[in-house]
Design an enzyme around this catalytic site. Structure first.
Site, PDB file in Angstrom:
ATOM      1  N   LYS A   1       3.658  -3.518  -5.972  1.00 13.46           N
ATOM      2  CA  LYS A   1       3.600  -3.311  -4.334  1.00 13.46           C
ATOM      3  C   LYS A   1       2.301  -2.816  -3.880  1.00 13.46           C
ATOM      4  CE  LYS A   1       5.382  -1.277  -1.120  1.00 13.46           C
ATOM      5  NZ  LYS A   1       4.220  -1.683  -0.031  1.00 13.46           N
TER       6      LYS A   1
ATOM      7  N   CYS B   1      -7.416  11.056  -1.202  1.00  9.86           N
ATOM      8  CA  CYS B   1      -6.328  12.170  -1.546  1.00  9.86           C
ATOM      9  C   CYS B   1      -7.001  13.358  -1.899  1.00  9.86           C
ATOM     10  CB  CYS B   1      -5.337  11.743  -2.606  1.00  9.86           C
ATOM     11  SG  CYS B   1      -5.939  11.060  -4.179  1.00  9.86           S
TER      12      CYS B   1
ATOM     13  N   GLU C   1       1.779  10.472  -7.204  1.00  9.70           N
ATOM     14  CA  GLU C   1       0.755  11.148  -6.707  1.00  9.70           C
ATOM     15  C   GLU C   1       0.595  11.304  -5.073  1.00  9.70           C
ATOM     16  OE1 GLU C   1      -1.920   9.204 -10.439  1.00  9.70           O
ATOM     17  OE2 GLU C   1      -2.902   9.331  -8.453  1.00  9.70           O
TER      18      GLU C   1
ATOM     19  N   GLY D   1       1.160   7.852  -2.431  1.00 13.23           N
ATOM     20  CA  GLY D   1       1.178   7.556  -0.913  1.00 13.23           C
ATOM     21  C   GLY D   1       1.538   9.087  -0.428  1.00 13.23           C
ATOM     22  N   SER D   2       2.096   8.991   0.739  1.00 16.06           N
ATOM     23  CA  SER D   2       2.374  10.379   1.628  1.00 16.06           C
ATOM     24  C   SER D   2       3.596  11.136   0.972  1.00 16.06           C
ATOM     25  CB  SER D   2       2.717   9.691   2.770  1.00 16.06           C
ATOM     26  OG  SER D   2       3.971   9.080   3.008  1.00 16.06           O
TER      27      SER D   2
ATOM     28  N   GLU E   1      -2.494  17.700   6.094  1.00 16.52           N
ATOM     29  CA  GLU E   1      -3.645  16.781   5.333  1.00 16.52           C
ATOM     30  C   GLU E   1      -4.011  15.632   6.698  1.00 16.52           C
ATOM     31  OE1 GLU E   1      -2.295  13.696   2.882  1.00 16.52           O
ATOM     32  OE2 GLU E   1      -4.067  13.713   1.562  1.00 16.52           O
TER      33      GLU E   1
ATOM     34  N   GLY F   1       7.195   9.842  -0.393  1.00 15.60           N
ATOM     35  CA  GLY F   1       7.236  10.289  -2.040  1.00 15.60           C
ATOM     36  C   GLY F   1       8.489  11.122  -2.182  1.00 15.60           C
TER      37      GLY F   1
HETATM   38  P1  ADP Z   1       0.514   5.960   3.850  1.00 15.17           P
HETATM   39  O1  ADP Z   1       0.589   6.957   4.695  1.00 15.17           O
HETATM   40  O2  ADP Z   1      -0.572   6.190   2.679  1.00 15.17           O
HETATM   41  O3  ADP Z   1       0.647   4.761   4.253  1.00 15.17           O
HETATM   42  P2  ADP Z   1       3.035   5.779   2.662  1.00 15.17           P
HETATM   43  O4  ADP Z   1       3.723   6.729   1.734  1.00 15.17           O
HETATM   44  O5  ADP Z   1       3.728   5.350   3.925  1.00 15.17           O
HETATM   45  O6  ADP Z   1       1.608   6.450   3.003  1.00 15.17           O
HETATM   46  O7  ADP Z   1       2.810   4.302   1.933  1.00 15.17           O
HETATM   47  C1  ADP Z   1       2.470   4.252   0.502  1.00 15.17           C
HETATM   48  C2  ADP Z   1       3.172   3.040  -0.077  1.00 15.17           C
HETATM   49  O8  ADP Z   1       4.538   3.403  -0.016  1.00 15.17           O
HETATM   50  C3  ADP Z   1       3.099   1.618   0.533  1.00 15.17           C
HETATM   51  O9  ADP Z   1       2.762   0.764  -0.437  1.00 15.17           O
HETATM   52  C4  ADP Z   1       4.308   1.562   1.532  1.00 15.17           C
HETATM   53  O10 ADP Z   1       4.354   0.503   2.013  1.00 15.17           O
HETATM   54  C5  ADP Z   1       5.324   2.157   0.334  1.00 15.17           C
HETATM   55  N1  ADP Z   1       6.464   2.523   1.073  1.00 15.17           N
HETATM   56  C6  ADP Z   1       6.743   2.854   2.228  1.00 15.17           C
HETATM   57  N2  ADP Z   1       8.019   2.939   2.551  1.00 15.17           N
HETATM   58  C7  ADP Z   1       8.740   2.999   1.470  1.00 15.17           C
HETATM   59  C8  ADP Z   1      10.089   3.334   1.040  1.00 15.17           C
HETATM   60  N3  ADP Z   1      10.796   3.513   1.804  1.00 15.17           N
HETATM   61  N4  ADP Z   1      10.193   3.224  -0.496  1.00 15.17           N
HETATM   62  C9  ADP Z   1       9.065   2.715  -1.192  1.00 15.17           C
HETATM   63  N5  ADP Z   1       7.988   2.548  -0.776  1.00 15.17           N
HETATM   64  C10 ADP Z   1       7.667   2.706   0.509  1.00 15.17           C
END
Ligand code: ADP
Length: 506
Positions: free
Chosen positions: A198, A306, A272, A250-251, A403, A255
């Site tokens: 995804k 990151c 990560e 991601g964030s 961050e 996470g």
């Molecule tokens: P960023 O601030 O880098 O966008 P996110 O953590 O929001 O960081 O997003 C990183 C990834 O996680 C993206 O592909 C986002 O669509 C996905 N994502 C967002 N919410 C969820 C969730 N509840 N479960 C799994 N994946 C998610």
């Protein structure tokens, strides 16, 4: 028009590889499920925005739990019938290498696609795709080398420790390096798994394009599926009972929620997350090298990395000189369109991200940080943000603790080596650190003292597919890249067999 012999076309006022333009012009960017281009069952769509202009450049299908379920079923069927898993190791190697070759020949296209939806500077974009090529080439060598062993257990039994693929891997990626996703996907494939990927909702293009190249390279349909969407796809991917393991980049907030959700079905997750990585400059450092590397580490991809070295820790003896050099190295940088080869920094991913970074610049000022540089950036058009250097920052300030994910450098003075390590570790993050010194013993002490997943000495942000990468503390857990990543994408099975000293039927 042609460049390197390839026809060119115009997308949103920019000259790009005609194959990238044709890909966008072909209609709504689809999922890739079971080797087919599919639209979301419920018909959801999302605009694809160009961060360099703020214009919509296309549309991507946007899925939900039903589309995700289709992709997982496709991956599960591929795993169970063995169309990939049961190929000979040599054949897997051949096909992974072929995919690396194909991406190499399409690198201009994937670079352009990363420029178009992620705003990655064209000169940096091919470096992002190169990460995927490197990962594929490195992991292509592994199927022929993943071997279990026979522990010695005495004469009555044979014990095998087998190493097996796990099944279906879910891989969730952020928007800041979309063309590099094979860092996670290549080891999963090399181990014989199937994948549901995804991509981030902002950056669907390269993943889709590369998944189609994978089919062309002979990665069988269903082995690498791509499903587009936001958390409405991510969440069910985490919860799905037929998904065996997860990799998330991601964030911190997502996470944390994801790890808790994954625990409900006992899925191991590789996580990560972000960082607030320190770059420590000692008085004996090559100051020019340190100034260029430290600033570059924050301006790189406009700080949307990151590992950005967003806290620069500088010894008081060289503090003023270092600041002068850092400003000198940065004051003439230009911020501009991802396809403007004279630009040094591209746009931020979205207006929201730009507003967030701007608010941190205000926070830094109001907290009393000294503004040493505010560069120039276009006011209109894309999501542009000028580079900012704050000095006299201390760890009580939010610009030192949080961050920012933008081009904001916070310079913090220190007086002793011990204090430098204390400040460096005084953060919830632990992704990486840089150390600039000519003293080899000090470099070694720093490597011991820093509570992070990667330490770079007299260099920064160097990566290689052969060397593992990952975080400590709130920067996550598990390692990507290198042989350690294979541990994350395989499982062990112990098989005991009784040995008969004599014929048992006699
Ligand atoms: P960023 O601030 O880098 O966008 P996110 O953590 O929001 O960081 O997003 C990183 C990834 O996680 C993206 O592909 C986002 O669509 C996905 N994502 C967002 N919410 C969820 C969730 N509840 N479960 C799994 N994946 C998610």
């Amino acid at each position: 028009m042609t460049e390197n012999g390839q026809p060119r076309s115009v997308v949103d006022g920019t000259d790009v590889d005609a194959r990238a333009a044709a890909f966008l012009a072909a209609g709504t960017v689809p999922h890739v499920i079971e080797g087919e281009r599919r639209q979301s069952r419920a018909g959801g769509e999302r605009p694809i925005m160009n961060p360099s202009t703020g214009h919509q450049i296309g549309t991507v299908t946007s899925g939900d739990a039903d589309d995700l379920d289709d992709a997982v079923r496709s991956a599960r069927a591929a795993f169970e019938d063995g169309r990939w898993r049961l190929l000979t190791p040599r054949e897997k190697e051949t096909r992974l290498q072929r995919l690396a070759d194909l991406i190499e020949t399409h690198r201009e296209v994937t670079g352009d696609l990363d420029g178009l939806d992620a705003g990655i500077l064209r000169k940096y974009a091919s470096f992002v795709s190169q990460a995927s090529i490197n990962a594929l080439r490195y992991y292509a060598g592994w199927p022929t080398k993943i071997a279990g062993h026979l522990p010695p257990v005495g004469p009555d039994y044979t014990a095998q420790e087998r190493i097996e693929p796990i099944g279906v891997m879910g891989v969730i990626k952020p928007w800041n390096g979309p063309g590099a996703f094979f860092n996670q996907v290549a080891p999963a494939l090399a181990a014989g798994n199937s994948v549901v990927l995804k991509p981030a909702e902002h950056t669907p293009l390269t993943a889709t394009y590369m998944a189609l190249l994978a089919l062309e390279a002979g990665i069988p349909p269903g082995v690498l599926n791509v499903v587009h969407g936001d958390g409405a796809v991510g969440s069910p991917l985490v919860a799905h009972p037929a998904v065996n393991r997860l990799s998330f980049t991601g964030s911190v907030a997502t996470g944390r929620a994801l790890a808790a959700a994954a625990a409900q079905t006992f899925k191991k997750v590789n996580i990560e997350l972000g960082g607030k990585s320190p770059v420590i400059v000692f008085p004996d450092a090559d100051l020019e090298l340190a100034a260029v590397a430290a600033t570059g580490s924050v301006w790189n991809n406009s700080g949307q990395v990151c590992t950005a070295g967003s806290r620069t820790l500088v010894h008081r003896d060289i503090y003023e000189e270092f600041l002068e050099r850092a400003v000198e190295a940065s004051k003439d940088l230009t911020v501009g369109h991802a396809f403007d080869d004279t630009a040094d920094l591209g746009p931020l991913i979205s207006p929201q991200q730009r507003d967030k970074v701007r608010s941190y610049v205000e926070i830094g000022r109001s907290e009393g940080a000294a503004v040493k540089l505010v560069g120039r950036a276009p006011e209109t058009g894309g999501n542009y943000q000028a580079p900012v250097i704050f000095a006299d920052v201390d760890m009580s300030m939010r610009v030192a603790r949080e961050e920012i994910f933008g081009p904001v450098m916070s310079v913090i003075p220190f007086d002793s080596e011990e204090q430098a390590y204390r400040i460096a570790n005084d953060t919830e993050f632990g992704l990486a650190a840089g150390v600039f010194t000519r003293d080899i013993a000090r470099a070694d002490r720093a490597a011991d003292a820093l509570d992070v997943g990667t330490v770079w000495i007299n260099c920064y942000q160097v990566l290689d597919a052969a060397v593992s990468f990952g975080g400590a503390k709130h920067s996550g857990y598990g390692r990507s890249l290198g042989s350690p990543a294979l541990e994350e994408y395989t499982r062990r099975k112990s098989v005991w067999s009784r040995r008969y000293a004599a014929d048992p039927l006699r």
